[in-house]
Design an enzyme around this catalytic site. Structure first.
Site, mmCIF file in Angstrom:
data_model
loop_
_atom_site.group_PDB
_atom_site.id
_atom_site.type_symbol
_atom_site.label_atom_id
_atom_site.label_comp_id
_atom_site.label_asym_id
_atom_site.label_seq_id
_atom_site.Cartn_x
_atom_site.Cartn_y
_atom_site.Cartn_z
ATOM 1 N N ASP A 35 -6.431 4.506 -2.238
ATOM 2 C CA ASP A 35 -6.670 4.262 -3.664
ATOM 3 C C ASP A 35 -5.831 5.210 -4.523
ATOM 4 O O ASP A 35 -5.582 6.351 -4.133
ATOM 5 C CB ASP A 35 -8.166 4.461 -3.948
ATOM 6 C CG ASP A 35 -8.579 3.844 -5.268
ATOM 7 O OD1 ASP A 35 -7.776 3.091 -5.876
ATOM 8 O OD2 ASP A 35 -9.713 4.108 -5.714
ATOM 9 N N HIS A 52 2.791 1.556 -5.493
ATOM 10 C CA HIS A 52 2.566 0.831 -4.236
ATOM 11 C C HIS A 52 3.703 1.125 -3.239
ATOM 12 O O HIS A 52 3.460 1.296 -2.049
ATOM 13 C CB HIS A 52 2.465 -0.677 -4.495
ATOM 14 C CG HIS A 52 1.259 -1.056 -5.320
ATOM 15 N ND1 HIS A 52 0.005 -0.538 -5.103
ATOM 16 C CD2 HIS A 52 1.125 -1.909 -6.371
ATOM 17 C CE1 HIS A 52 -0.852 -1.046 -5.981
ATOM 18 N NE2 HIS A 52 -0.198 -1.880 -6.768
ATOM 19 N N LEU A 146 -1.758 4.579 19.551
ATOM 20 C CA LEU A 146 -2.614 4.345 18.385
ATOM 21 C C LEU A 146 -2.771 2.843 18.115
ATOM 22 O O LEU A 146 -1.798 2.097 18.194
ATOM 23 C CB LEU A 146 -1.963 5.001 17.153
ATOM 24 C CG LEU A 146 -2.672 4.759 15.818
ATOM 25 C CD1 LEU A 146 -3.910 5.635 15.696
ATOM 26 C CD2 LEU A 146 -1.729 5.020 14.640
HETATM 27 C C1 FPP Z 1 -5.033 0.912 -4.467
HETATM 28 O O1 FPP Z 1 -4.353 1.469 -5.534
HETATM 29 C C2 FPP Z 1 -4.175 0.353 -3.462
HETATM 30 C C3 FPP Z 1 -4.052 -0.985 -3.192
HETATM 31 C C4 FPP Z 1 -4.737 -2.022 -3.945
HETATM 32 C C5 FPP Z 1 -3.258 -1.516 -2.121
HETATM 33 C C6 FPP Z 1 -2.721 -0.553 -1.114
HETATM 34 C C7 FPP Z 1 -1.366 -1.019 -0.761
HETATM 35 C C8 FPP Z 1 -0.360 -0.267 -0.326
HETATM 36 C C9 FPP Z 1 -0.476 1.162 0.011
HETATM 37 C C10 FPP Z 1 0.983 -0.859 -0.128
HETATM 38 C C11 FPP Z 1 1.036 -2.000 0.844
HETATM 39 C C12 FPP Z 1 0.484 -1.691 2.188
HETATM 40 C C13 FPP Z 1 1.115 -1.927 3.378
HETATM 41 C C14 FPP Z 1 0.403 -1.710 4.653
HETATM 42 C C15 FPP Z 1 2.473 -2.405 3.447
HETATM 43 P P1 FPP Z 1 -4.645 0.910 -6.973
HETATM 44 O O2 FPP Z 1 -3.541 0.004 -7.332
HETATM 45 O O3 FPP Z 1 -5.992 0.275 -7.041
HETATM 46 O O4 FPP Z 1 -4.625 2.225 -7.806
HETATM 47 P P2 FPP Z 1 -5.402 2.534 -9.153
HETATM 48 O O5 FPP Z 1 -6.871 2.507 -8.837
HETATM 49 O O6 FPP Z 1 -4.916 3.897 -9.499
HETATM 50 O O7 FPP Z 1 -4.996 1.501 -10.152
#
Ligand code: FPP
Length: 260
Positions: A35, A52, A146
């Site tokens: 997050d 991201h 893993l």
């Molecule tokens: C939360 O941050 C994260 C996500 C919704 C997605 C996680 C995705 C990645 C790390 C990239 C893609 C993954 C792979 C495996 C290729 P948020 O956008 O909700 O952050 P915020 O709460 O600060 O808005």
């Protein structure tokens, strides 16, 4: 919060240093709610997609750290069933990043003996993404290092519903009697069989929500909340979370071991 300069400096840490200087074994299964990508980007005046993108780099660091710290299973929450509610452009960015990750990193994951498993609803995915996920699983299915479980188009309640349907189909087909349905049978009907329940769930960015993640499997998990935004996650943060896990007194509904 960990600064970028610290993040850059840390990869020179010893590759197999223990999480802490005790004989406590590492948790077998660590699950992570990644997050804070958006906030990481906003603080720097960057578009969310940049958060991201840097989040994918943190995924690579997490996989390396899990292996070095002796973790056997690492589950990451990459795209939730609820993430479809985000603006179409962001959904498209996240899909693109997953495709890029599989295309670019699969050979390296395979060479590192990582086994990839996917949980989530494949029905709702485009055929190219579904194909890549299947390719990742098939290419790495004989690996013994893993196990990286990617939760994609995943929701814990939805997974339980899928399990209930699978069990109902087995009953309807005469392969299972209703009285044979117990917790073990439900566990066996979940998306990925043979994976032990997570010992610890880590959530970054300080948020303290479960967000429909591994709803069935986390009944006895420890939750560790880290202040860092996900793009800043690194080996030191991983080790800190494991240290915190070791400080917890797990009881599984019984008495504390410390009670004697
Ligand atoms: C939360 O941050 C994260 C996500 C919704 C997605 C996680 C995705 C990645 C790390 C990239 C893609 C993954 C792979 C495996 C290729 P948020 O956008 O909700 O952050 P915020 O709460 O600060 O808005």
């Amino acid at each position: 919060m960990i600064s970028d300069s610290q993040t850059v400096a840390r990869p020179s840490a010893p590759p197999v240093a223990p999480a802490r200087l005790t004989s406590s074994p590492p948790p077998a299964h660590v699950a992570i709610i990644m997050d804070g990508n958006g906030r990481w980007a906003a603080r720097r005046g960057l578009p969310r997609v940049e958060g991201h993108r840097r989040g994918v780099e943190a995924v690579r660091r997490a996989v390396r750290a899990a292996t070095e710290l002796g973790v056997r299973y690492l589950t990451i929450y990459a795209f939730s069933s609820e993430n479809w509610r985000r603006p179409a452009a962001e959904v498209s960015d996240l899909m693109g990043l997953l495709k890029l990750f599989v295309r670019r990193d699969l050979a390296e994951l395979d060479a590192a003996n990582v086994r990839v498993r996917i949980i989530g609803d494949r029905q709702g995915l485009s055929s190219d993404i579904a194909g890549l996920l299947t390719e990742a699983e098939e290419r790495t299915c004989r690996n013994t290092g893993l196990t990286l479980v990617i939760a994609f188009n995943y929701g814990g309640r939805q997974e339980i519903v899928r399990a209930a349907r699978r069990l109902a189909e087995a009953v309807a087909a005469g392969r299972l009697r209703p009285e044979e349905i117990d917790a073990e049978a439900v566990t066996g009907a979940l998306d990925a069989t043979g994976i032990p329940d997570p010992d610890v769930v880590i959530r970054t960015s300080g948020e303290q929500r479960l967000s429909n993640f591994l709803t069935w499997q986390t009944a006895y998990a420890e939750y560790v909340v880290l202040p860092e935004f996900w793009p800043d996650f690194d080996r030191a943060a991983f080790a800190a979370a494991i240290d915190e896990y070791h400080r917890r007194d797990r009881r599984f509904g019984g008495l504390s071991e410390k009670a004697g």
